[in-house]
Structures are given as structure tokens and as C-alpha cells.
Write a protein that holds these residues in place. Structure first.
Motif, PDB file in Angstrom:
ATOM      1  N   ALA A 144      18.160 -54.031 -49.796  1.00 60.53           N
ATOM      2  CA  ALA A 144      18.557 -53.017 -48.931  1.00 60.53           C
ATOM      3  C   ALA A 144      18.590 -51.603 -49.671  1.00 60.53           C
ATOM      4  O   ALA A 144      18.166 -50.569 -49.203  1.00 60.53           O
ATOM      5  CB  ALA A 144      20.170 -53.401 -48.735  1.00 60.53           C
ATOM      6  N   GLY A 145      18.720 -51.623 -50.940  1.00 57.55           N
ATOM      7  CA  GLY A 145      18.761 -50.498 -52.026  1.00 57.55           C
ATOM      8  C   GLY A 145      17.319 -49.786 -51.871  1.00 57.55           C
ATOM      9  O   GLY A 145      17.175 -48.864 -51.595  1.00 57.55           O
TER      10      GLY A 145
ATOM     11  N   SER B 121      21.811 -40.934 -45.602  1.00 57.44           N
ATOM     12  CA  SER B 121      22.845 -39.944 -45.504  1.00 57.44           C
ATOM     13  C   SER B 121      23.570 -39.729 -44.016  1.00 57.44           C
ATOM     14  O   SER B 121      24.600 -39.630 -44.082  1.00 57.44           O
ATOM     15  CB  SER B 121      22.340 -38.646 -45.904  1.00 57.44           C
ATOM     16  N   GLY B 122      22.533 -39.629 -43.097  1.00 53.53           N
ATOM     17  CA  GLY B 122      22.986 -39.335 -41.639  1.00 53.53           C
ATOM     18  C   GLY B 122      23.975 -40.573 -41.364  1.00 53.53           C
ATOM     19  O   GLY B 122      25.113 -40.485 -40.669  1.00 53.53           O
ATOM     20  N   TYR B 123      23.483 -41.804 -41.792  1.00 57.39           N
ATOM     21  CA  TYR B 123      24.385 -43.305 -41.315  1.00 57.39           C
ATOM     22  C   TYR B 123      25.456 -43.126 -42.009  1.00 57.39           C
ATOM     23  O   TYR B 123      26.708 -43.556 -41.370  1.00 57.39           O
ATOM     24  CB  TYR B 123      23.211 -44.304 -41.727  1.00 57.39           C
ATOM     25  N   LEU B 124      25.499 -42.729 -43.370  1.00 49.90           N
ATOM     26  CA  LEU B 124      26.892 -42.289 -44.031  1.00 49.90           C
ATOM     27  C   LEU B 124      27.754 -41.704 -43.487  1.00 49.90           C
ATOM     28  O   LEU B 124      28.963 -42.012 -43.295  1.00 49.90           O
ATOM     29  CB  LEU B 124      26.625 -41.903 -45.539  1.00 49.90           C
ATOM     30  N   ALA B 125      27.490 -40.716 -42.968  1.00 49.95           N
ATOM     31  CA  ALA B 125      28.060 -39.854 -42.323  1.00 49.95           C
ATOM     32  C   ALA B 125      28.710 -40.112 -41.166  1.00 49.95           C
ATOM     33  O   ALA B 125      29.757 -39.795 -40.581  1.00 49.95           O
ATOM     34  CB  ALA B 125      27.340 -38.327 -42.061  1.00 49.95           C
ATOM     35  N   SER B 126      27.794 -41.081 -40.278  1.00 55.33           N
ATOM     36  CA  SER B 126      28.596 -41.562 -39.110  1.00 55.33           C
ATOM     37  C   SER B 126      29.679 -42.532 -39.116  1.00 55.33           C
ATOM     38  O   SER B 126      30.313 -42.801 -38.214  1.00 55.33           O
ATOM     39  CB  SER B 126      27.207 -42.343 -38.413  1.00 55.33           C
TER      40      SER B 126
ATOM     41  N   LEU C 266      31.803 -41.284 -44.116  1.00 56.09           N
ATOM     42  CA  LEU C 266      31.674 -40.783 -45.586  1.00 56.09           C
ATOM     43  C   LEU C 266      30.767 -39.634 -45.737  1.00 56.09           C
ATOM     44  O   LEU C 266      29.950 -39.583 -44.847  1.00 56.09           O
ATOM     45  CB  LEU C 266      31.215 -41.974 -46.449  1.00 56.09           C
ATOM     46  N   PRO C 267      31.096 -38.870 -46.711  1.00 58.16           N
ATOM     47  CA  PRO C 267      30.248 -37.648 -47.266  1.00 58.16           C
ATOM     48  C   PRO C 267      28.781 -38.213 -47.213  1.00 58.16           C
ATOM     49  O   PRO C 267      28.565 -39.098 -48.053  1.00 58.16           O
ATOM     50  CB  PRO C 267      30.670 -37.215 -48.307  1.00 58.16           C
ATOM     51  N   ALA C 268      27.934 -37.391 -46.690  1.00 60.39           N
ATOM     52  CA  ALA C 268      26.039 -37.529 -46.768  1.00 60.39           C
ATOM     53  C   ALA C 268      25.874 -37.405 -48.407  1.00 60.39           C
ATOM     54  O   ALA C 268      24.827 -38.214 -48.662  1.00 60.39           O
ATOM     55  CB  ALA C 268      25.506 -36.436 -46.064  1.00 60.39           C
ATOM     56  N   PHE C 269      26.452 -36.915 -49.173  1.00 54.88           N
ATOM     57  CA  PHE C 269      26.209 -36.813 -50.637  1.00 54.88           C
ATOM     58  C   PHE C 269      25.967 -37.805 -51.296  1.00 54.88           C
ATOM     59  O   PHE C 269      25.702 -38.168 -52.431  1.00 54.88           O
ATOM     60  CB  PHE C 269      26.666 -35.895 -51.248  1.00 54.88           C
ATOM     61  N   LEU C 270      27.012 -38.989 -50.702  1.00 55.66           N
ATOM     62  CA  LEU C 270      26.873 -40.264 -51.233  1.00 55.66           C
ATOM     63  C   LEU C 270      26.020 -41.465 -51.058  1.00 55.66           C
ATOM     64  O   LEU C 270      25.766 -42.120 -51.634  1.00 55.66           O
ATOM     65  CB  LEU C 270      28.385 -41.109 -50.896  1.00 55.66           C
ATOM     66  N   ALA C 271      24.893 -40.861 -50.561  1.00 51.23           N
ATOM     67  CA  ALA C 271      23.644 -41.711 -50.133  1.00 51.23           C
ATOM     68  C   ALA C 271      23.041 -41.943 -51.655  1.00 51.23           C
ATOM     69  O   ALA C 271      22.634 -43.269 -51.850  1.00 51.23           O
ATOM     70  CB  ALA C 271      22.567 -40.849 -49.278  1.00 51.23           C
ATOM     71  N   TRP C 272      22.635 -41.103 -52.473  1.00 48.56           N
ATOM     72  CA  TRP C 272      21.981 -41.570 -53.674  1.00 48.56           C
ATOM     73  C   TRP C 272      22.658 -42.500 -54.397  1.00 48.56           C
ATOM     74  O   TRP C 272      22.287 -43.400 -55.098  1.00 48.56           O
ATOM     75  CB  TRP C 272      21.284 -40.182 -54.379  1.00 48.56           C
ATOM     76  N   PRO C 273      24.109 -42.051 -54.775  1.00 46.47           N
ATOM     77  CA  PRO C 273      24.738 -42.907 -55.473  1.00 46.47           C
ATOM     78  C   PRO C 273      24.925 -44.486 -54.837  1.00 46.47           C
ATOM     79  O   PRO C 273      24.952 -45.243 -55.720  1.00 46.47           O
ATOM     80  CB  PRO C 273      26.334 -42.306 -55.386  1.00 46.47           C
ATOM     81  N   ALA C 274      25.147 -44.384 -53.726  1.00 47.55           N
ATOM     82  CA  ALA C 274      25.223 -45.695 -52.849  1.00 47.55           C
ATOM     83  C   ALA C 274      23.868 -46.531 -53.158  1.00 47.55           C
ATOM     84  O   ALA C 274      23.886 -47.593 -53.278  1.00 47.55           O
ATOM     85  CB  ALA C 274      25.371 -45.648 -51.289  1.00 47.55           C
TER      86      ALA C 274
END
Length: 146
Positions: free
Chosen positions: A38-39, A50-55, A58-66
Motif C-alpha cells: 500500500a505504501g 492527500s485528498g483521500y485523507l482529507a475525506s 485528517l489534514p492532507a499534509f499527513l499524506a507523506w508521513p503516512a
């Protein structure tokens, strides 16, 4: 429990210690595989993720850390490095994503929700029992993580 299984193994077949030696890391790798795949898959479209996180709130900026967490934690678990804390983090990640993104509103989301709960159970077993014989933790002799 081991005595019950061993008692049912015919003489000359695989011993219980052999099962424990190889089944443990096989299970650990299989539990890690979903995060590794998945990663790496999300690397192709971090913006979309990022958009999926926001949905889910959660803030979109967490995409890279996730994404980095999924890859690094998955690889660490696969080789049995810091297994207990990594498994605990993956359990938390799995349960949070189950409730934020997979609440059962249809059959597919119910399956995804239950998959995440099952994964959480597997990670908690690793927290309780450690990395097993074939692991970096065992080679390092780290009692806290073995």
C-alpha cells in the motif's frame, strides 16, 4: 496449547518447534505485506492520497508521513525489527483507519472494516508474543523487543 497440536502430529512429520520457527515469521511478513504494498502504491499518487485523507477528516499534509510510515513500519515488521512497538503502531493505525474510512455503510466497506479489525488482532498478537526466532530482534538479543 502446543502439546495438543504436537500430540496430533504423526511421528516423523513437522515438529511443533519447526512450526513455531517458520510460521511466526511467515505470519509477520504477511501482516507487513499489506503496508509495504500500500505504501509503495501510494507513491504513484500522493496528491490523490492527500485528498483521500482529507475525506476522512485528517489534514492532507499527513499524506507523506503516512506513506513513509506504511513503508518503513511494514519493512521493519517484515524483518522483525523493533517488532513490539512497530506492531503496536500498526495496530493503532489499522483501528483508526477502520473507523475513519471504513465504517460499514455498504458490503465492501464492511469487509474493509473487518479486515482492519482482523489486522489489528494480528498486530496485537505480535505485541504480546514478539518477533519470533527468525528476526532482527532475536539476533540483537533485545529482550524488550524479541
Amino acid at each position: 496449547m502446543g502439546r495438543c497440536i504436537s500430540a496430533h502430529l504423526p511421528k516423523g512429520d513437522i515438529s511443533m518447534s519447526t512450526l513455531e520457527t517458520y510460521a511466526h515469521p511467515a505470519g509477520r511478513v504477511l501482516l507487513a505485506l499489506i503496508f509495504i504494498v500500500a505504501g509503495f502504491g501510494k507513491l504513484g499518487d500522493v496528491q490523490g492520497f492527500s485528498g483521500y485523507l482529507a475525506s476522512g477528516g485528517l489534514p492532507a499534509f499527513l499524506a507523506w508521513p503516512a506513506v513513509l510510515f506504511e513503508i518503513i513500519a511494514g519493512l521493519a515488521l517484515a524483518v522483525g525489527f523493533m517488532t513490539r512497538p512497530v506492531a503496536l503502531a500498526l495496530a493503532a493505525f489499522s483501528i483508526v483507519t477502520a473507523f475513519l474510512y471504513h465504517l460499514p455503510v455498504n458490503e465492501m466497506q464492511q469487509v474493509m472494516f473487518l479486515k482492519n479489525l482482523a489486522m489489528t488482532g494480528g498486530y496485537l498478537l505480535l505485541v504480546a508474543h514478539g518477533a519470533g526466532a527468525l528476526s532482527v530482534d532475536r539476533r540483537r538479543g533485545g529482550a524488550a523487543f524479541a
